[in-house]
Scaffold this motif. Sequence first.
Motif: not given
Length: 726
Positions: A499-507, A597-606
């Motif tokens: 859930f936490l990992l996917q929440s980063r994707f959904y932003g 352009t979706d407001h969501v950074p990729g952090y450091l996980d390619f």
Amino acid sequence: MTTLTQASERIPLIRNGKTDYTIYVESHTPMAFKAANILQQYIAQSTGVTLTIQSDRKSHKAIIFEQVTAETHSTPDSYSLTVKNNNLYIRGNGKGIVYAAYRFVREIIGGRKWFIGQENTWIPTYKTLWIDTDFYLDAKPDFAFRELYFPIELDQEYLDWYGLHHLEELWGEWGHTFNKILPAATYFKKHPEYYALYNGKRQPTQLCLSNEEVFEHTVAYFAEKIRENPSATYWSISPNDDIGHCTCELCSHLDDQEDGPQGSLIHFVNRVAVAFPDKKFTTLAYLQTADAPKTLHTADNVYVMLSTIDAFRGNDIGSEPSAKTFRRRLAEWKKKSKHVFVWDYVTQFTHYLAPFPVQGTFQKTLDYMKSAGVDGVFIQGSGSTYSDMAELNAFVLAHLVWHTKQSEEALTDEFVQGYYGKAAPFIRDYLRMRRQALPQRLSALSIYGNPIDNRKDFLSPEMMDRYSTVLEKAEAAVEGNSLYARRVRSVSRGLDYTFLLQSRFYGPRQHGIFTRQDDAWVVRPQVKRKVDVFVKDSNNLGVVELSEGGLSPNAYAAEWRGIFKTGMRINKAAEAEVSIKHPFDPSFPANGAHTLTDHVPGYLDFSYNWLMWYGTPMDVTITLTKPTRIDSIEVNFLQDARHWIFPPKEVRILVSKDGIHFEERMRREIEDFTEDFTCTNIPYKVVTEENIQAVRIYALPLTTLPSWRFHPTKKVMIACDEIWLE
């Protein structure tokens, strides 16, 4: 293979706290006495009666330990338990006599060791302990080498309980050893000729296997190591964990004859093995040496270890489409080598705790390997840290590596019922549900995958809700029992992580980190709670790292604090049209063009929220619906040399007030790409403070990979996660 017979008539070893039996150690060996003490300990724990251990037989009724090397027990680690004339004979080859003692605990006493630690060992209590008058059990392992790389490696009793091995016990040198034999830090500067001629120059990637001094040094190295550790069974001579084989004239000649670098490797390993005919040497069939040589055969004391690393895990190895190459290689190696081991993988290395539904494939995989002539298996899980269903996986595999014909379903039912108590039906439902929810193309289950990739199938929000519901029922079923509750939480923790990992994707979108509150973006309270609970649970349950070489739970918590502190960053390009001239790599689709352009950074996980261009430029134009005040433009590129991702050689930022004519606002070039494996963001920012309708970002990748990260088949990859217009 195990043979077990029992009769209807029984005799009491212990009756109402009394016994006529003693333990007699016929073979006065350390292993035999260890086995006797194990039996004494568990009989006493179960019945309260402590049998006397004798080295000289005085009683006519006895449990007799005998360490044997007779023909019927010639298989290493084999053992038997036989009742004859009211005596119980326990015989074993080598350590097999210890394994036999634990088998008594399992079969006669009914004890179970579910996982590491005493709290996970269950021993029933009896007033009378019976054994059948014609009881007979004969066990020979299906694989000569049996290692499960899970946290169970931390518990020697668990390994002995199920007759498993530990590489540090058997190997004098394990795995990749070239840099141990001739450490580059010690020898390369003075003797570059010892090392590979690769990409036109001597490099410390691998050894030059046609160099006679390298051979002499290797023989001397193993002679010394064998003197220091004469009891070790195996010695590894294997390339470093990378490409870069030697292409000098002599090595190339051997390789050309054998269709690849396996030619010079096997030629070299055979030469060393001949120098130590009474020792066993192993080498890795991996990366550039994965294929069998065309004509060369390995020496009889050489064991080839073939890896399944390229196979997906949705199906068993015998039927999985992506394992076709592995199956071909195994068949070819069996023609060229008397002994073949397999290095197998049953966990997701990029996300240890994420649900990884490989259960149901173990028995067929191991039975296929046995039928294909494999001699030994190294099954790699998560090592000393925890991973999805590590307890269940270890238990089931521990049984199957001894006897591949056992029922995996029956073993799973036994474990789930015993380990989770009243929560068992719900845990079984959870395992069944996630397996059934896998997409039709089961081969997509990768050991280097990402739960975000499965957000539309077995890890979709809808399925996650269903899993959570059934696991909540599991928790309710064991409420008040701290042991069972902790075990169930170990399962639920994987859903929290996903859930936490996917929440980063959904932003800022549904299921994401942030939500709109009045005129501000705030962190969803549920996300903060899950972070706190997850970190606390992970620390309590002994999680060391969340991925291979990855973050600890506390470092993960610190990463989240940084995300919360940064908050939601608004991008004025969110509703803009995105035009991409050169297609991005479809292997990393992320959120499509709007990833930028979706407001969501990729952090450091390619592996998510980054768009990749592989060997081609990035040329992107963002067009707003009308001229808009833009104060700054920022674009982030990833530096991750480990995965061949480099910042662009050149970056240009251009702007247009009318959407047609562009003016350059920034051009940056990087000249120096020195060796650096740091994973980090490289930002490029320009202040504009004007009305703009369109922005163009042009990024030119390096023409070739830097020499320190050269790969013959890789191209330079550039990765961009967001183009910020503020």
